[in-house]
Design a protein around this motif. Structure first.
Motif, PDB file in Angstrom:
ATOM      1  N   GLY A 188      -5.904   3.915 -14.966  1.00 22.98           N
ATOM      2  CA  GLY A 188      -7.229   4.329 -15.430  1.00 22.98           C
ATOM      3  C   GLY A 188      -7.709   5.581 -14.730  1.00 22.98           C
ATOM      4  O   GLY A 188      -8.306   6.462 -15.347  1.00 22.98           O
ATOM      5  N   ARG A 189      -7.450   5.676 -13.427  1.00 22.72           N
ATOM      6  CA  ARG A 189      -7.848   6.867 -12.674  1.00 22.72           C
ATOM      7  C   ARG A 189      -7.130   8.108 -13.197  1.00 22.72           C
ATOM      8  O   ARG A 189      -7.735   9.170 -13.361  1.00 22.72           O
ATOM      9  N   HIS A 190      -5.865   7.977 -13.492  1.00 20.50           N
ATOM     10  CA  HIS A 190      -5.102   9.107 -14.019  1.00 20.50           C
ATOM     11  C   HIS A 190      -5.654   9.559 -15.367  1.00 20.50           C
ATOM     12  O   HIS A 190      -5.800  10.753 -15.605  1.00 20.50           O
ATOM     13  N   ILE A 191      -5.980   8.612 -16.225  1.00 17.35           N
ATOM     14  CA  ILE A 191      -6.522   8.960 -17.544  1.00 17.35           C
ATOM     15  C   ILE A 191      -7.829   9.712 -17.398  1.00 17.35           C
ATOM     16  O   ILE A 191      -8.029  10.763 -18.005  1.00 17.35           O
ATOM     17  N   LEU A 247      -4.580   0.746 -22.616  1.00 20.75           N
ATOM     18  CA  LEU A 247      -4.985   1.970 -21.919  1.00 20.75           C
ATOM     19  C   LEU A 247      -6.506   2.104 -21.904  1.00 20.75           C
ATOM     20  O   LEU A 247      -7.084   2.569 -20.917  1.00 20.75           O
ATOM     21  N   ASN A 248      -7.145   1.686 -22.973  1.00 18.11           N
ATOM     22  CA  ASN A 248      -8.604   1.728 -23.019  1.00 18.11           C
ATOM     23  C   ASN A 248      -9.198   0.765 -21.991  1.00 18.11           C
ATOM     24  O   ASN A 248     -10.167   1.096 -21.311  1.00 18.11           O
ATOM     25  N   PHE A 284     -11.947  -0.054 -16.885  1.00 20.94           N
ATOM     26  CA  PHE A 284     -11.934  -0.692 -15.564  1.00 20.94           C
ATOM     27  C   PHE A 284     -12.182   0.347 -14.478  1.00 20.94           C
ATOM     28  O   PHE A 284     -12.980   0.134 -13.574  1.00 20.94           O
ATOM     29  N   TYR A 285     -11.512   1.489 -14.578  1.00 18.64           N
ATOM     30  CA  TYR A 285     -11.707   2.538 -13.575  1.00 18.64           C
ATOM     31  C   TYR A 285     -13.133   3.080 -13.607  1.00 18.64           C
ATOM     32  O   TYR A 285     -13.722   3.341 -12.560  1.00 18.64           O
ATOM     33  N   LEU A 286     -13.697   3.239 -14.793  1.00 15.76           N
ATOM     34  CA  LEU A 286     -15.070   3.744 -14.887  1.00 15.76           C
ATOM     35  C   LEU A 286     -16.067   2.746 -14.304  1.00 15.76           C
ATOM     36  O   LEU A 286     -17.086   3.135 -13.748  1.00 15.76           O
ATOM     37  N   THR A 287     -15.768   1.458 -14.404  1.00 16.66           N
ATOM     38  CA  THR A 287     -16.645   0.424 -13.853  1.00 16.66           C
ATOM     39  C   THR A 287     -16.467   0.282 -12.348  1.00 16.66           C
ATOM     40  O   THR A 287     -17.434   0.106 -11.616  1.00 16.66           O
ATOM     41  N   PHE A 288     -15.238   0.355 -11.877  1.00 18.77           N
ATOM     42  CA  PHE A 288     -14.915   0.184 -10.454  1.00 18.77           C
ATOM     43  C   PHE A 288     -14.120   1.391  -9.949  1.00 18.77           C
ATOM     44  O   PHE A 288     -12.916   1.280  -9.693  1.00 18.77           O
ATOM     45  N   PRO A 289     -14.747   2.559  -9.800  1.00 23.95           N
ATOM     46  CA  PRO A 289     -13.989   3.741  -9.369  1.00 23.95           C
ATOM     47  C   PRO A 289     -13.473   3.645  -7.938  1.00 23.95           C
ATOM     48  O   PRO A 289     -12.506   4.295  -7.583  1.00 23.95           O
ATOM     49  N   ALA A 308     -14.829  -1.554  -3.673  1.00 25.89           N
ATOM     50  CA  ALA A 308     -16.020  -2.151  -4.272  1.00 25.89           C
ATOM     51  C   ALA A 308     -15.653  -3.419  -5.039  1.00 25.89           C
ATOM     52  O   ALA A 308     -16.380  -4.397  -5.023  1.00 25.89           O
ATOM     53  N   LEU A 309     -14.512  -3.420  -5.690  1.00 27.54           N
ATOM     54  CA  LEU A 309     -14.056  -4.599  -6.418  1.00 27.54           C
ATOM     55  C   LEU A 309     -13.682  -5.721  -5.448  1.00 27.54           C
ATOM     56  O   LEU A 309     -14.068  -6.864  -5.641  1.00 27.54           O
ATOM     57  N   ARG A 310     -12.959  -5.397  -4.393  1.00 32.00           N
ATOM     58  CA  ARG A 310     -12.526  -6.415  -3.436  1.00 32.00           C
ATOM     59  C   ARG A 310     -13.711  -7.151  -2.820  1.00 32.00           C
ATOM     60  O   ARG A 310     -13.660  -8.338  -2.582  1.00 32.00           O
ATOM     61  N   SER A 311     -14.788  -6.436  -2.544  1.00 31.93           N
ATOM     62  CA  SER A 311     -15.939  -7.074  -1.902  1.00 31.93           C
ATOM     63  C   SER A 311     -16.687  -8.007  -2.866  1.00 31.93           C
ATOM     64  O   SER A 311     -17.415  -8.878  -2.435  1.00 31.93           O
ATOM     65  N   GLN A 312     -16.496  -7.840  -4.173  1.00 29.92           N
ATOM     66  CA  GLN A 312     -17.180  -8.682  -5.143  1.00 29.92           C
ATOM     67  C   GLN A 312     -16.379  -9.942  -5.492  1.00 29.92           C
ATOM     68  O   GLN A 312     -16.931 -10.869  -6.062  1.00 29.92           O
ATOM     69  N   LEU A 313     -15.117  -9.969  -5.160  1.00 21.31           N
ATOM     70  CA  LEU A 313     -14.279 -11.124  -5.476  1.00 21.31           C
ATOM     71  C   LEU A 313     -14.103 -11.991  -4.245  1.00 21.31           C
ATOM     72  O   LEU A 313     -14.055 -11.523  -3.126  1.00 21.31           O
ATOM     73  N   ASN A 314     -13.990 -13.295  -4.468  1.00 25.77           N
ATOM     74  CA  ASN A 314     -13.687 -14.185  -3.349  1.00 25.77           C
ATOM     75  C   ASN A 314     -12.276 -14.730  -3.543  1.00 25.77           C
ATOM     76  O   ASN A 314     -11.601 -14.428  -4.524  1.00 25.77           O
ATOM     77  N   TRP A 315     -11.800 -15.539  -2.642  1.00 29.02           N
ATOM     78  CA  TRP A 315     -10.409 -15.975  -2.665  1.00 29.02           C
ATOM     79  C   TRP A 315     -10.070 -16.847  -3.863  1.00 29.02           C
ATOM     80  O   TRP A 315      -8.925 -16.950  -4.254  1.00 29.02           O
TER      81      TRP A 315
END
Length: 67
Positions: free
Chosen positions: A2-5, A43-44, A49-54, A58-65
């Motif tokens: 997503g970042r590359h796109i 690809l979309n 996903f990248y636009l939501t979590f650049p 930031a994503l890791r801190s929102q998820l738990n184990w």
């Protein structure tokens, strides 16, 4: 992916220029080179996903184990 796109193909813009059909053309090339798994839809999702979590942290801190 997503970042590359977003950064390379869309030049950092949130959307590609009108009429470029960027994801459609990219999906065709990638599916021919690497097989299934690189459809327009996939690809979309990567781009969204990248636009939501650049920032990946930031994503890791929102998820738990359990997730």
């Amino acid at each position: 992916m997503g970042r590359h796109i977003v950064e390379e193909e869309q030049n950092g813009k949130e959307r590609a220029d009108y009429g470029t059909f960027l994801l459609k053309n990219l999906a065709e090339v990638l599916e021919n080179d690497f097989g299934s798994g690189y459809s327009f839809r996939q690809l979309n999702f990567c781009r969204q996903f990248y636009l939501t979590f650049p920032i990946m942290n930031a994503l890791r801190s929102q998820l738990n184990w359990t997730q």
